[in-house]
Design a protein around this motif. Structure first.
Motif, PDB file in Angstrom:
ATOM      1  N   UNK A 271       0.828  -1.211   0.000  1.00  0.00           N
ATOM      2  CA  UNK A 271       0.000   0.000   0.000  1.00  0.00           C
ATOM      3  C   UNK A 271       0.866   1.267   0.000  1.00  0.00           C
ATOM      4  N   UNK A 272       1.919   1.235  -0.789  1.00  0.00           N
ATOM      5  CA  UNK A 272       2.852   2.337  -0.902  1.00  0.00           C
ATOM      6  C   UNK A 272       3.159   2.589  -2.371  1.00  0.00           C
ATOM      7  N   UNK A 273       3.968   3.600  -2.616  1.00  0.00           N
ATOM      8  CA  UNK A 273       4.319   3.970  -3.989  1.00  0.00           C
ATOM      9  C   UNK A 273       5.810   3.803  -4.196  1.00  0.00           C
ATOM     10  N   UNK A 274       6.158   3.048  -5.218  1.00  0.00           N
ATOM     11  CA  UNK A 274       7.556   2.768  -5.545  1.00  0.00           C
ATOM     12  C   UNK A 274       8.034   3.693  -6.669  1.00  0.00           C
ATOM     13  N   UNK A 275       9.244   4.214  -6.532  1.00  0.00           N
ATOM     14  CA  UNK A 275       9.868   4.965  -7.622  1.00  0.00           C
ATOM     15  C   UNK A 275       9.867   4.117  -8.894  1.00  0.00           C
ATOM     16  N   UNK A 276      10.099   2.816  -8.718  1.00  0.00           N
ATOM     17  CA  UNK A 276      10.167   1.893  -9.851  1.00  0.00           C
ATOM     18  C   UNK A 276       8.900   1.917 -10.705  1.00  0.00           C
ATOM     19  N   UNK A 277       7.768   2.126 -10.063  1.00  0.00           N
ATOM     20  CA  UNK A 277       6.501   2.097 -10.792  1.00  0.00           C
ATOM     21  C   UNK A 277       6.336   3.287 -11.740  1.00  0.00           C
ATOM     22  N   UNK A 278       7.166   4.311 -11.543  1.00  0.00           N
ATOM     23  CA  UNK A 278       6.949   5.578 -12.231  1.00  0.00           C
ATOM     24  C   UNK A 278       6.919   5.440 -13.745  1.00  0.00           C
ATOM     25  N   UNK A 279       7.957   4.809 -14.299  1.00  0.00           N
ATOM     26  CA  UNK A 279       8.034   4.717 -15.763  1.00  0.00           C
ATOM     27  C   UNK A 279       6.880   3.912 -16.330  1.00  0.00           C
ATOM     28  N   UNK A 362      16.240   1.955  -9.716  1.00  0.00           N
ATOM     29  CA  UNK A 362      15.196   2.985  -9.623  1.00  0.00           C
ATOM     30  C   UNK A 362      15.587   4.253 -10.386  1.00  0.00           C
ATOM     31  N   UNK A 363      16.871   4.502 -10.568  1.00  0.00           N
ATOM     32  CA  UNK A 363      17.282   5.725 -11.256  1.00  0.00           C
ATOM     33  C   UNK A 363      17.017   5.633 -12.757  1.00  0.00           C
ATOM     34  N   UNK A 364      17.135   4.427 -13.301  1.00  0.00           N
ATOM     35  CA  UNK A 364      16.772   4.246 -14.704  1.00  0.00           C
ATOM     36  C   UNK A 364      15.280   4.405 -14.916  1.00  0.00           C
TER      37      UNK A 364
END
Length: 618
Positions: A271-279, A362-364
């Motif tokens: 129930x959180x938000x991952x940087x990975x999900x962004x792209x 996560x930076x990619x």
């Protein structure tokens, strides 16, 4: 009561939180007032202690085994209809959370309306909250207009004109309805000791119609008109439900601790938000026309970049991998030992210890999302670029470090190929952005490091014995994340190395591959130690990645395209009766893992869009 299969649930929500409604008319998961708030109903994690709110037909012993339950959504909405078909008649339960009045505390909750469409039916109503994951006691107060539940931190009222009776820590009622009759129950937050007045028939109708109209207006923005429109639109509706409106963040899933293997320990809080999900999120939303949602999520991403300071970063880097929906870093993972877990699957977790991991990939994914938004959305600001530039300079000095990568392994850090791939993506997208916008940059350094990463992956990430890209430099196991190489333009989809990797992954696990019955495992846990016990199901997102990789290869080899379509169609058959997916699929086709899963629905949208385009061009 027994545990419902995970795939038996539908989801409703109001862009602040969600609830899972079973085919049996029971709400077994409901966190309030937000996605990551403590639960009010959590029977899905403990059928005895968790709490539930059920509306179900009362049947005689003669007709007990003649009940049939069906669910559907009101067309093009997130309003859920559960139908009960019996020899005595047909009952209908409508569940929704009002959208247009979410800022009004009187309607910030659940509306449940039960009615009879044919014949006469009796229903049992049972509302047994268990506040704060069944850790907080509460008082029950009956009134003429329903009941109120008072815990130390939250007060809820159940408003109805049906007489309620107290039974232990909850309330229950029996109501008989004839054709055309309706009973309404509204669960909402209270500021005082009252339970609120029941909604009149007109008020209920107005709320229902305004909620339906909201979803219709929102979905009308969707530009996808391809072969799988219904499934793509349902996936979009799911993603919208998983949005937290105040910040634009999208949670990874609505639940915590639904197991990847029943009885196993692979149970996580999503129930959180991952940087990975962004792209993945931005790509999917932009492709089908939801630019406003993409912009909101981009604002959330930009704020995380502003919050970080490379001059003060710890050993895990300037960015944390996972954040709460309000943008604050996740800082803990605790175990709820008093809950037995879904079908006895312990532990039940709150929070996610992955927050403390070092993950280079996560930076990619971050840079790819910014690049996509700059290209298909709105040009990014110079201020954002200054933060990104600092991140890329930090990456140039740290990309060679071992990490835990996309699968967040709980074993030791390793030189994962996927993480190196995403470091290449970060620098590649940074260079493209700098060139496109004429931003100042350390261009020569970025080019040199990007080239170094590329050559290292080709040398150390390729295994000539297996004829495939492997999981890490020190582990020759296959990994489904390699399927993303052509999707991020690292290699051509028809590069001989990629085609050989596709062929290797497409073999069965018994033959050393990752595909079983058209479903794709992340990796073989026996070959790639991840620090956890037990097994897991096939990963839905990996199956959609395989569809996309084969689709892109199919531009030259039409047989690959045919196979991609067949695989995609087969994958659609694993959705539940409402078109919803969890994270994984078990050995008998059952849903496993947290549910519904944003990653799965994002990858479905992407695969459908690209497969449609390829089929139209053949």
């Amino acid at each position: 009561m027994s545990y419902q299969p995970i795939e038996n649930y539908g989801i409703i929500g109001n862009l602040y939180t969600t609830a899972l409604v079973g085919l049996n008319g029971s709400i077994d998961w409901f966190c309030f007032p937000h996605h990551d708030s403590p639960s009010v109903f959590a029977a899905i994690l403990d059928q005895h202690k968790g709490g539930r709110f059920q509306i179900h037909p009362l049947l005689s012993e003669v007709h007990h085994n003649q009940l049939s339950c069906k669910q559907q959504y009101w067309p093009s909405t997130n309003v859920l209809i559960t139908r009960f078909l019996t020899p005595d008649g047909i009952g209908e339960l409508i569940d929704f959370m009002p959208i247009v009045s979410t800022r009004d505390p009187n309607y910030h909750g659940l509306v449940r309306q039960v009615r009879v469409e044919r014949g006469t039916m009796a229903f049992n109503v049972a509302c047994f909250p268990a506040f704060n994951y069944a850790r907080d006691a509460h008082d029950v107060v009956l009134t003429e207009s329903g009941a109120a539940f008072h815990s130390n931190h939250l007060k809820l009222g159940l408003a109805t004109d049906i007489p309620l009776q107290q039974k232990g820590s909850g309330v229950c009622a029996e109501v008989s309805l004839s054709e055309g009759q309706i009973a309404t129950f509204v669960l909402r937050q209270l500021d005082d000791g009252a339970c609120g007045l029941p909604l009149s028939a007109l008020e209920t109708t107005d709320l229902f119609e305004s909620t339906v109209n909201y979803w219709h207006r929102w979905l009308s923005q969707c530009t996808y008109r391809g072969r799988w429109r219904e499934m793509v639109e349902r996936s979009a509706l799911v993603l919208k439900l998983l949005t937290f409106e105040p910040t634009g963040a999208i949670v990874a899933a609505a639940t915590t601790s639904l197991p990847e293997q029943v009885g196993g320990e692979r149970n996580w809080d999503y129930r959180y938000t991952w940087i990975r999900d962004a792209a993945f999120t931005l790509y999917a939303l932009l492709r089908i026309g939801f630019t406003e949602e993409a912009a909101q999520f981009m604002n959330w991403i930009e704020q995380r970049c502003r919050d970080c300071s490379t001059g003060q970063c710890d050993e895990n880097g300037p960015l944390q991998i996972v954040y709460s929906i309000d943008g604050k870093p996740v800082r803990e993972e605790t175990l709820l030992s008093h809950l037995e877990g879904y079908q006895g699957s312990q532990p039940v977790r709150l929070g996610n210890a992955a927050y403390g991991q070092f993950q280079l990939d996560i930076y990619g994914e971050l840079m790819d999302s910014v690049y996509l938004y700059n290209k298909y959305g709105v040009p990014i600001s110079y201020d954002l670029w200054t933060h990104l530039r600092s991140l890329l300079n930090w990456l140039c000095n740290n990309w060679q470090r071992p990490d835990r990568s996309i699968w967040e392994v709980r074993s030791q850090a390793r030189p994962f190929v996927y993480s190196k791939l995403m470091c290449w993506v970060a620098l590649d997208r940074g260079l493209r952005l700098a060139d496109k916008r004429s931003f100042p940059s350390e261009r020569q350094q970025w080019i040199e490091v990007r080239n170094q990463i590329y050559e290292e992956i080709m040398e150390k990430g390729w295994n000539a014995t297996h004829n495939a890209f492997i999981q890490s430099y020190d582990c020759a196991a296959l990994d489904a994340s390699s399927l993303l190489m052509p999707l991020v333009f690292f290699v051509s989809p028809n590069d001989p190395r990629m085609l050989k990797t596709l062929a290797a992954i497409n073999r069965s696990p018994q033959q050393g591959g990752l595909v079983s019955g058209g479903q794709v495992y992340r990796y073989q846990v026996e070959q790639a130690a991840d620090g956890l016990q037990g097994g897991e199901g096939t990963f839905n997102i990996c199956t959609f990645w395989l569809v996309e990789a084969m689709t892109r290869a199919g531009r030259v080899d039409r047989q690959q395209l045919k196979q991609a379509r067949l695989l995609f169609e087969k994958m659609l058959s694993y959705a539940n009766h409402l078109g919803l997916y969890s994270e994984e699929i078990g050995p008998s086709g059952e849903a496993l893992g947290n549910y519904p899963q944003a990653f799965t629905h994002l990858s479905l949208i992407s695969a459908a869009w690209n497969l449609d385009r390829a089929l139209d061009q053949q």
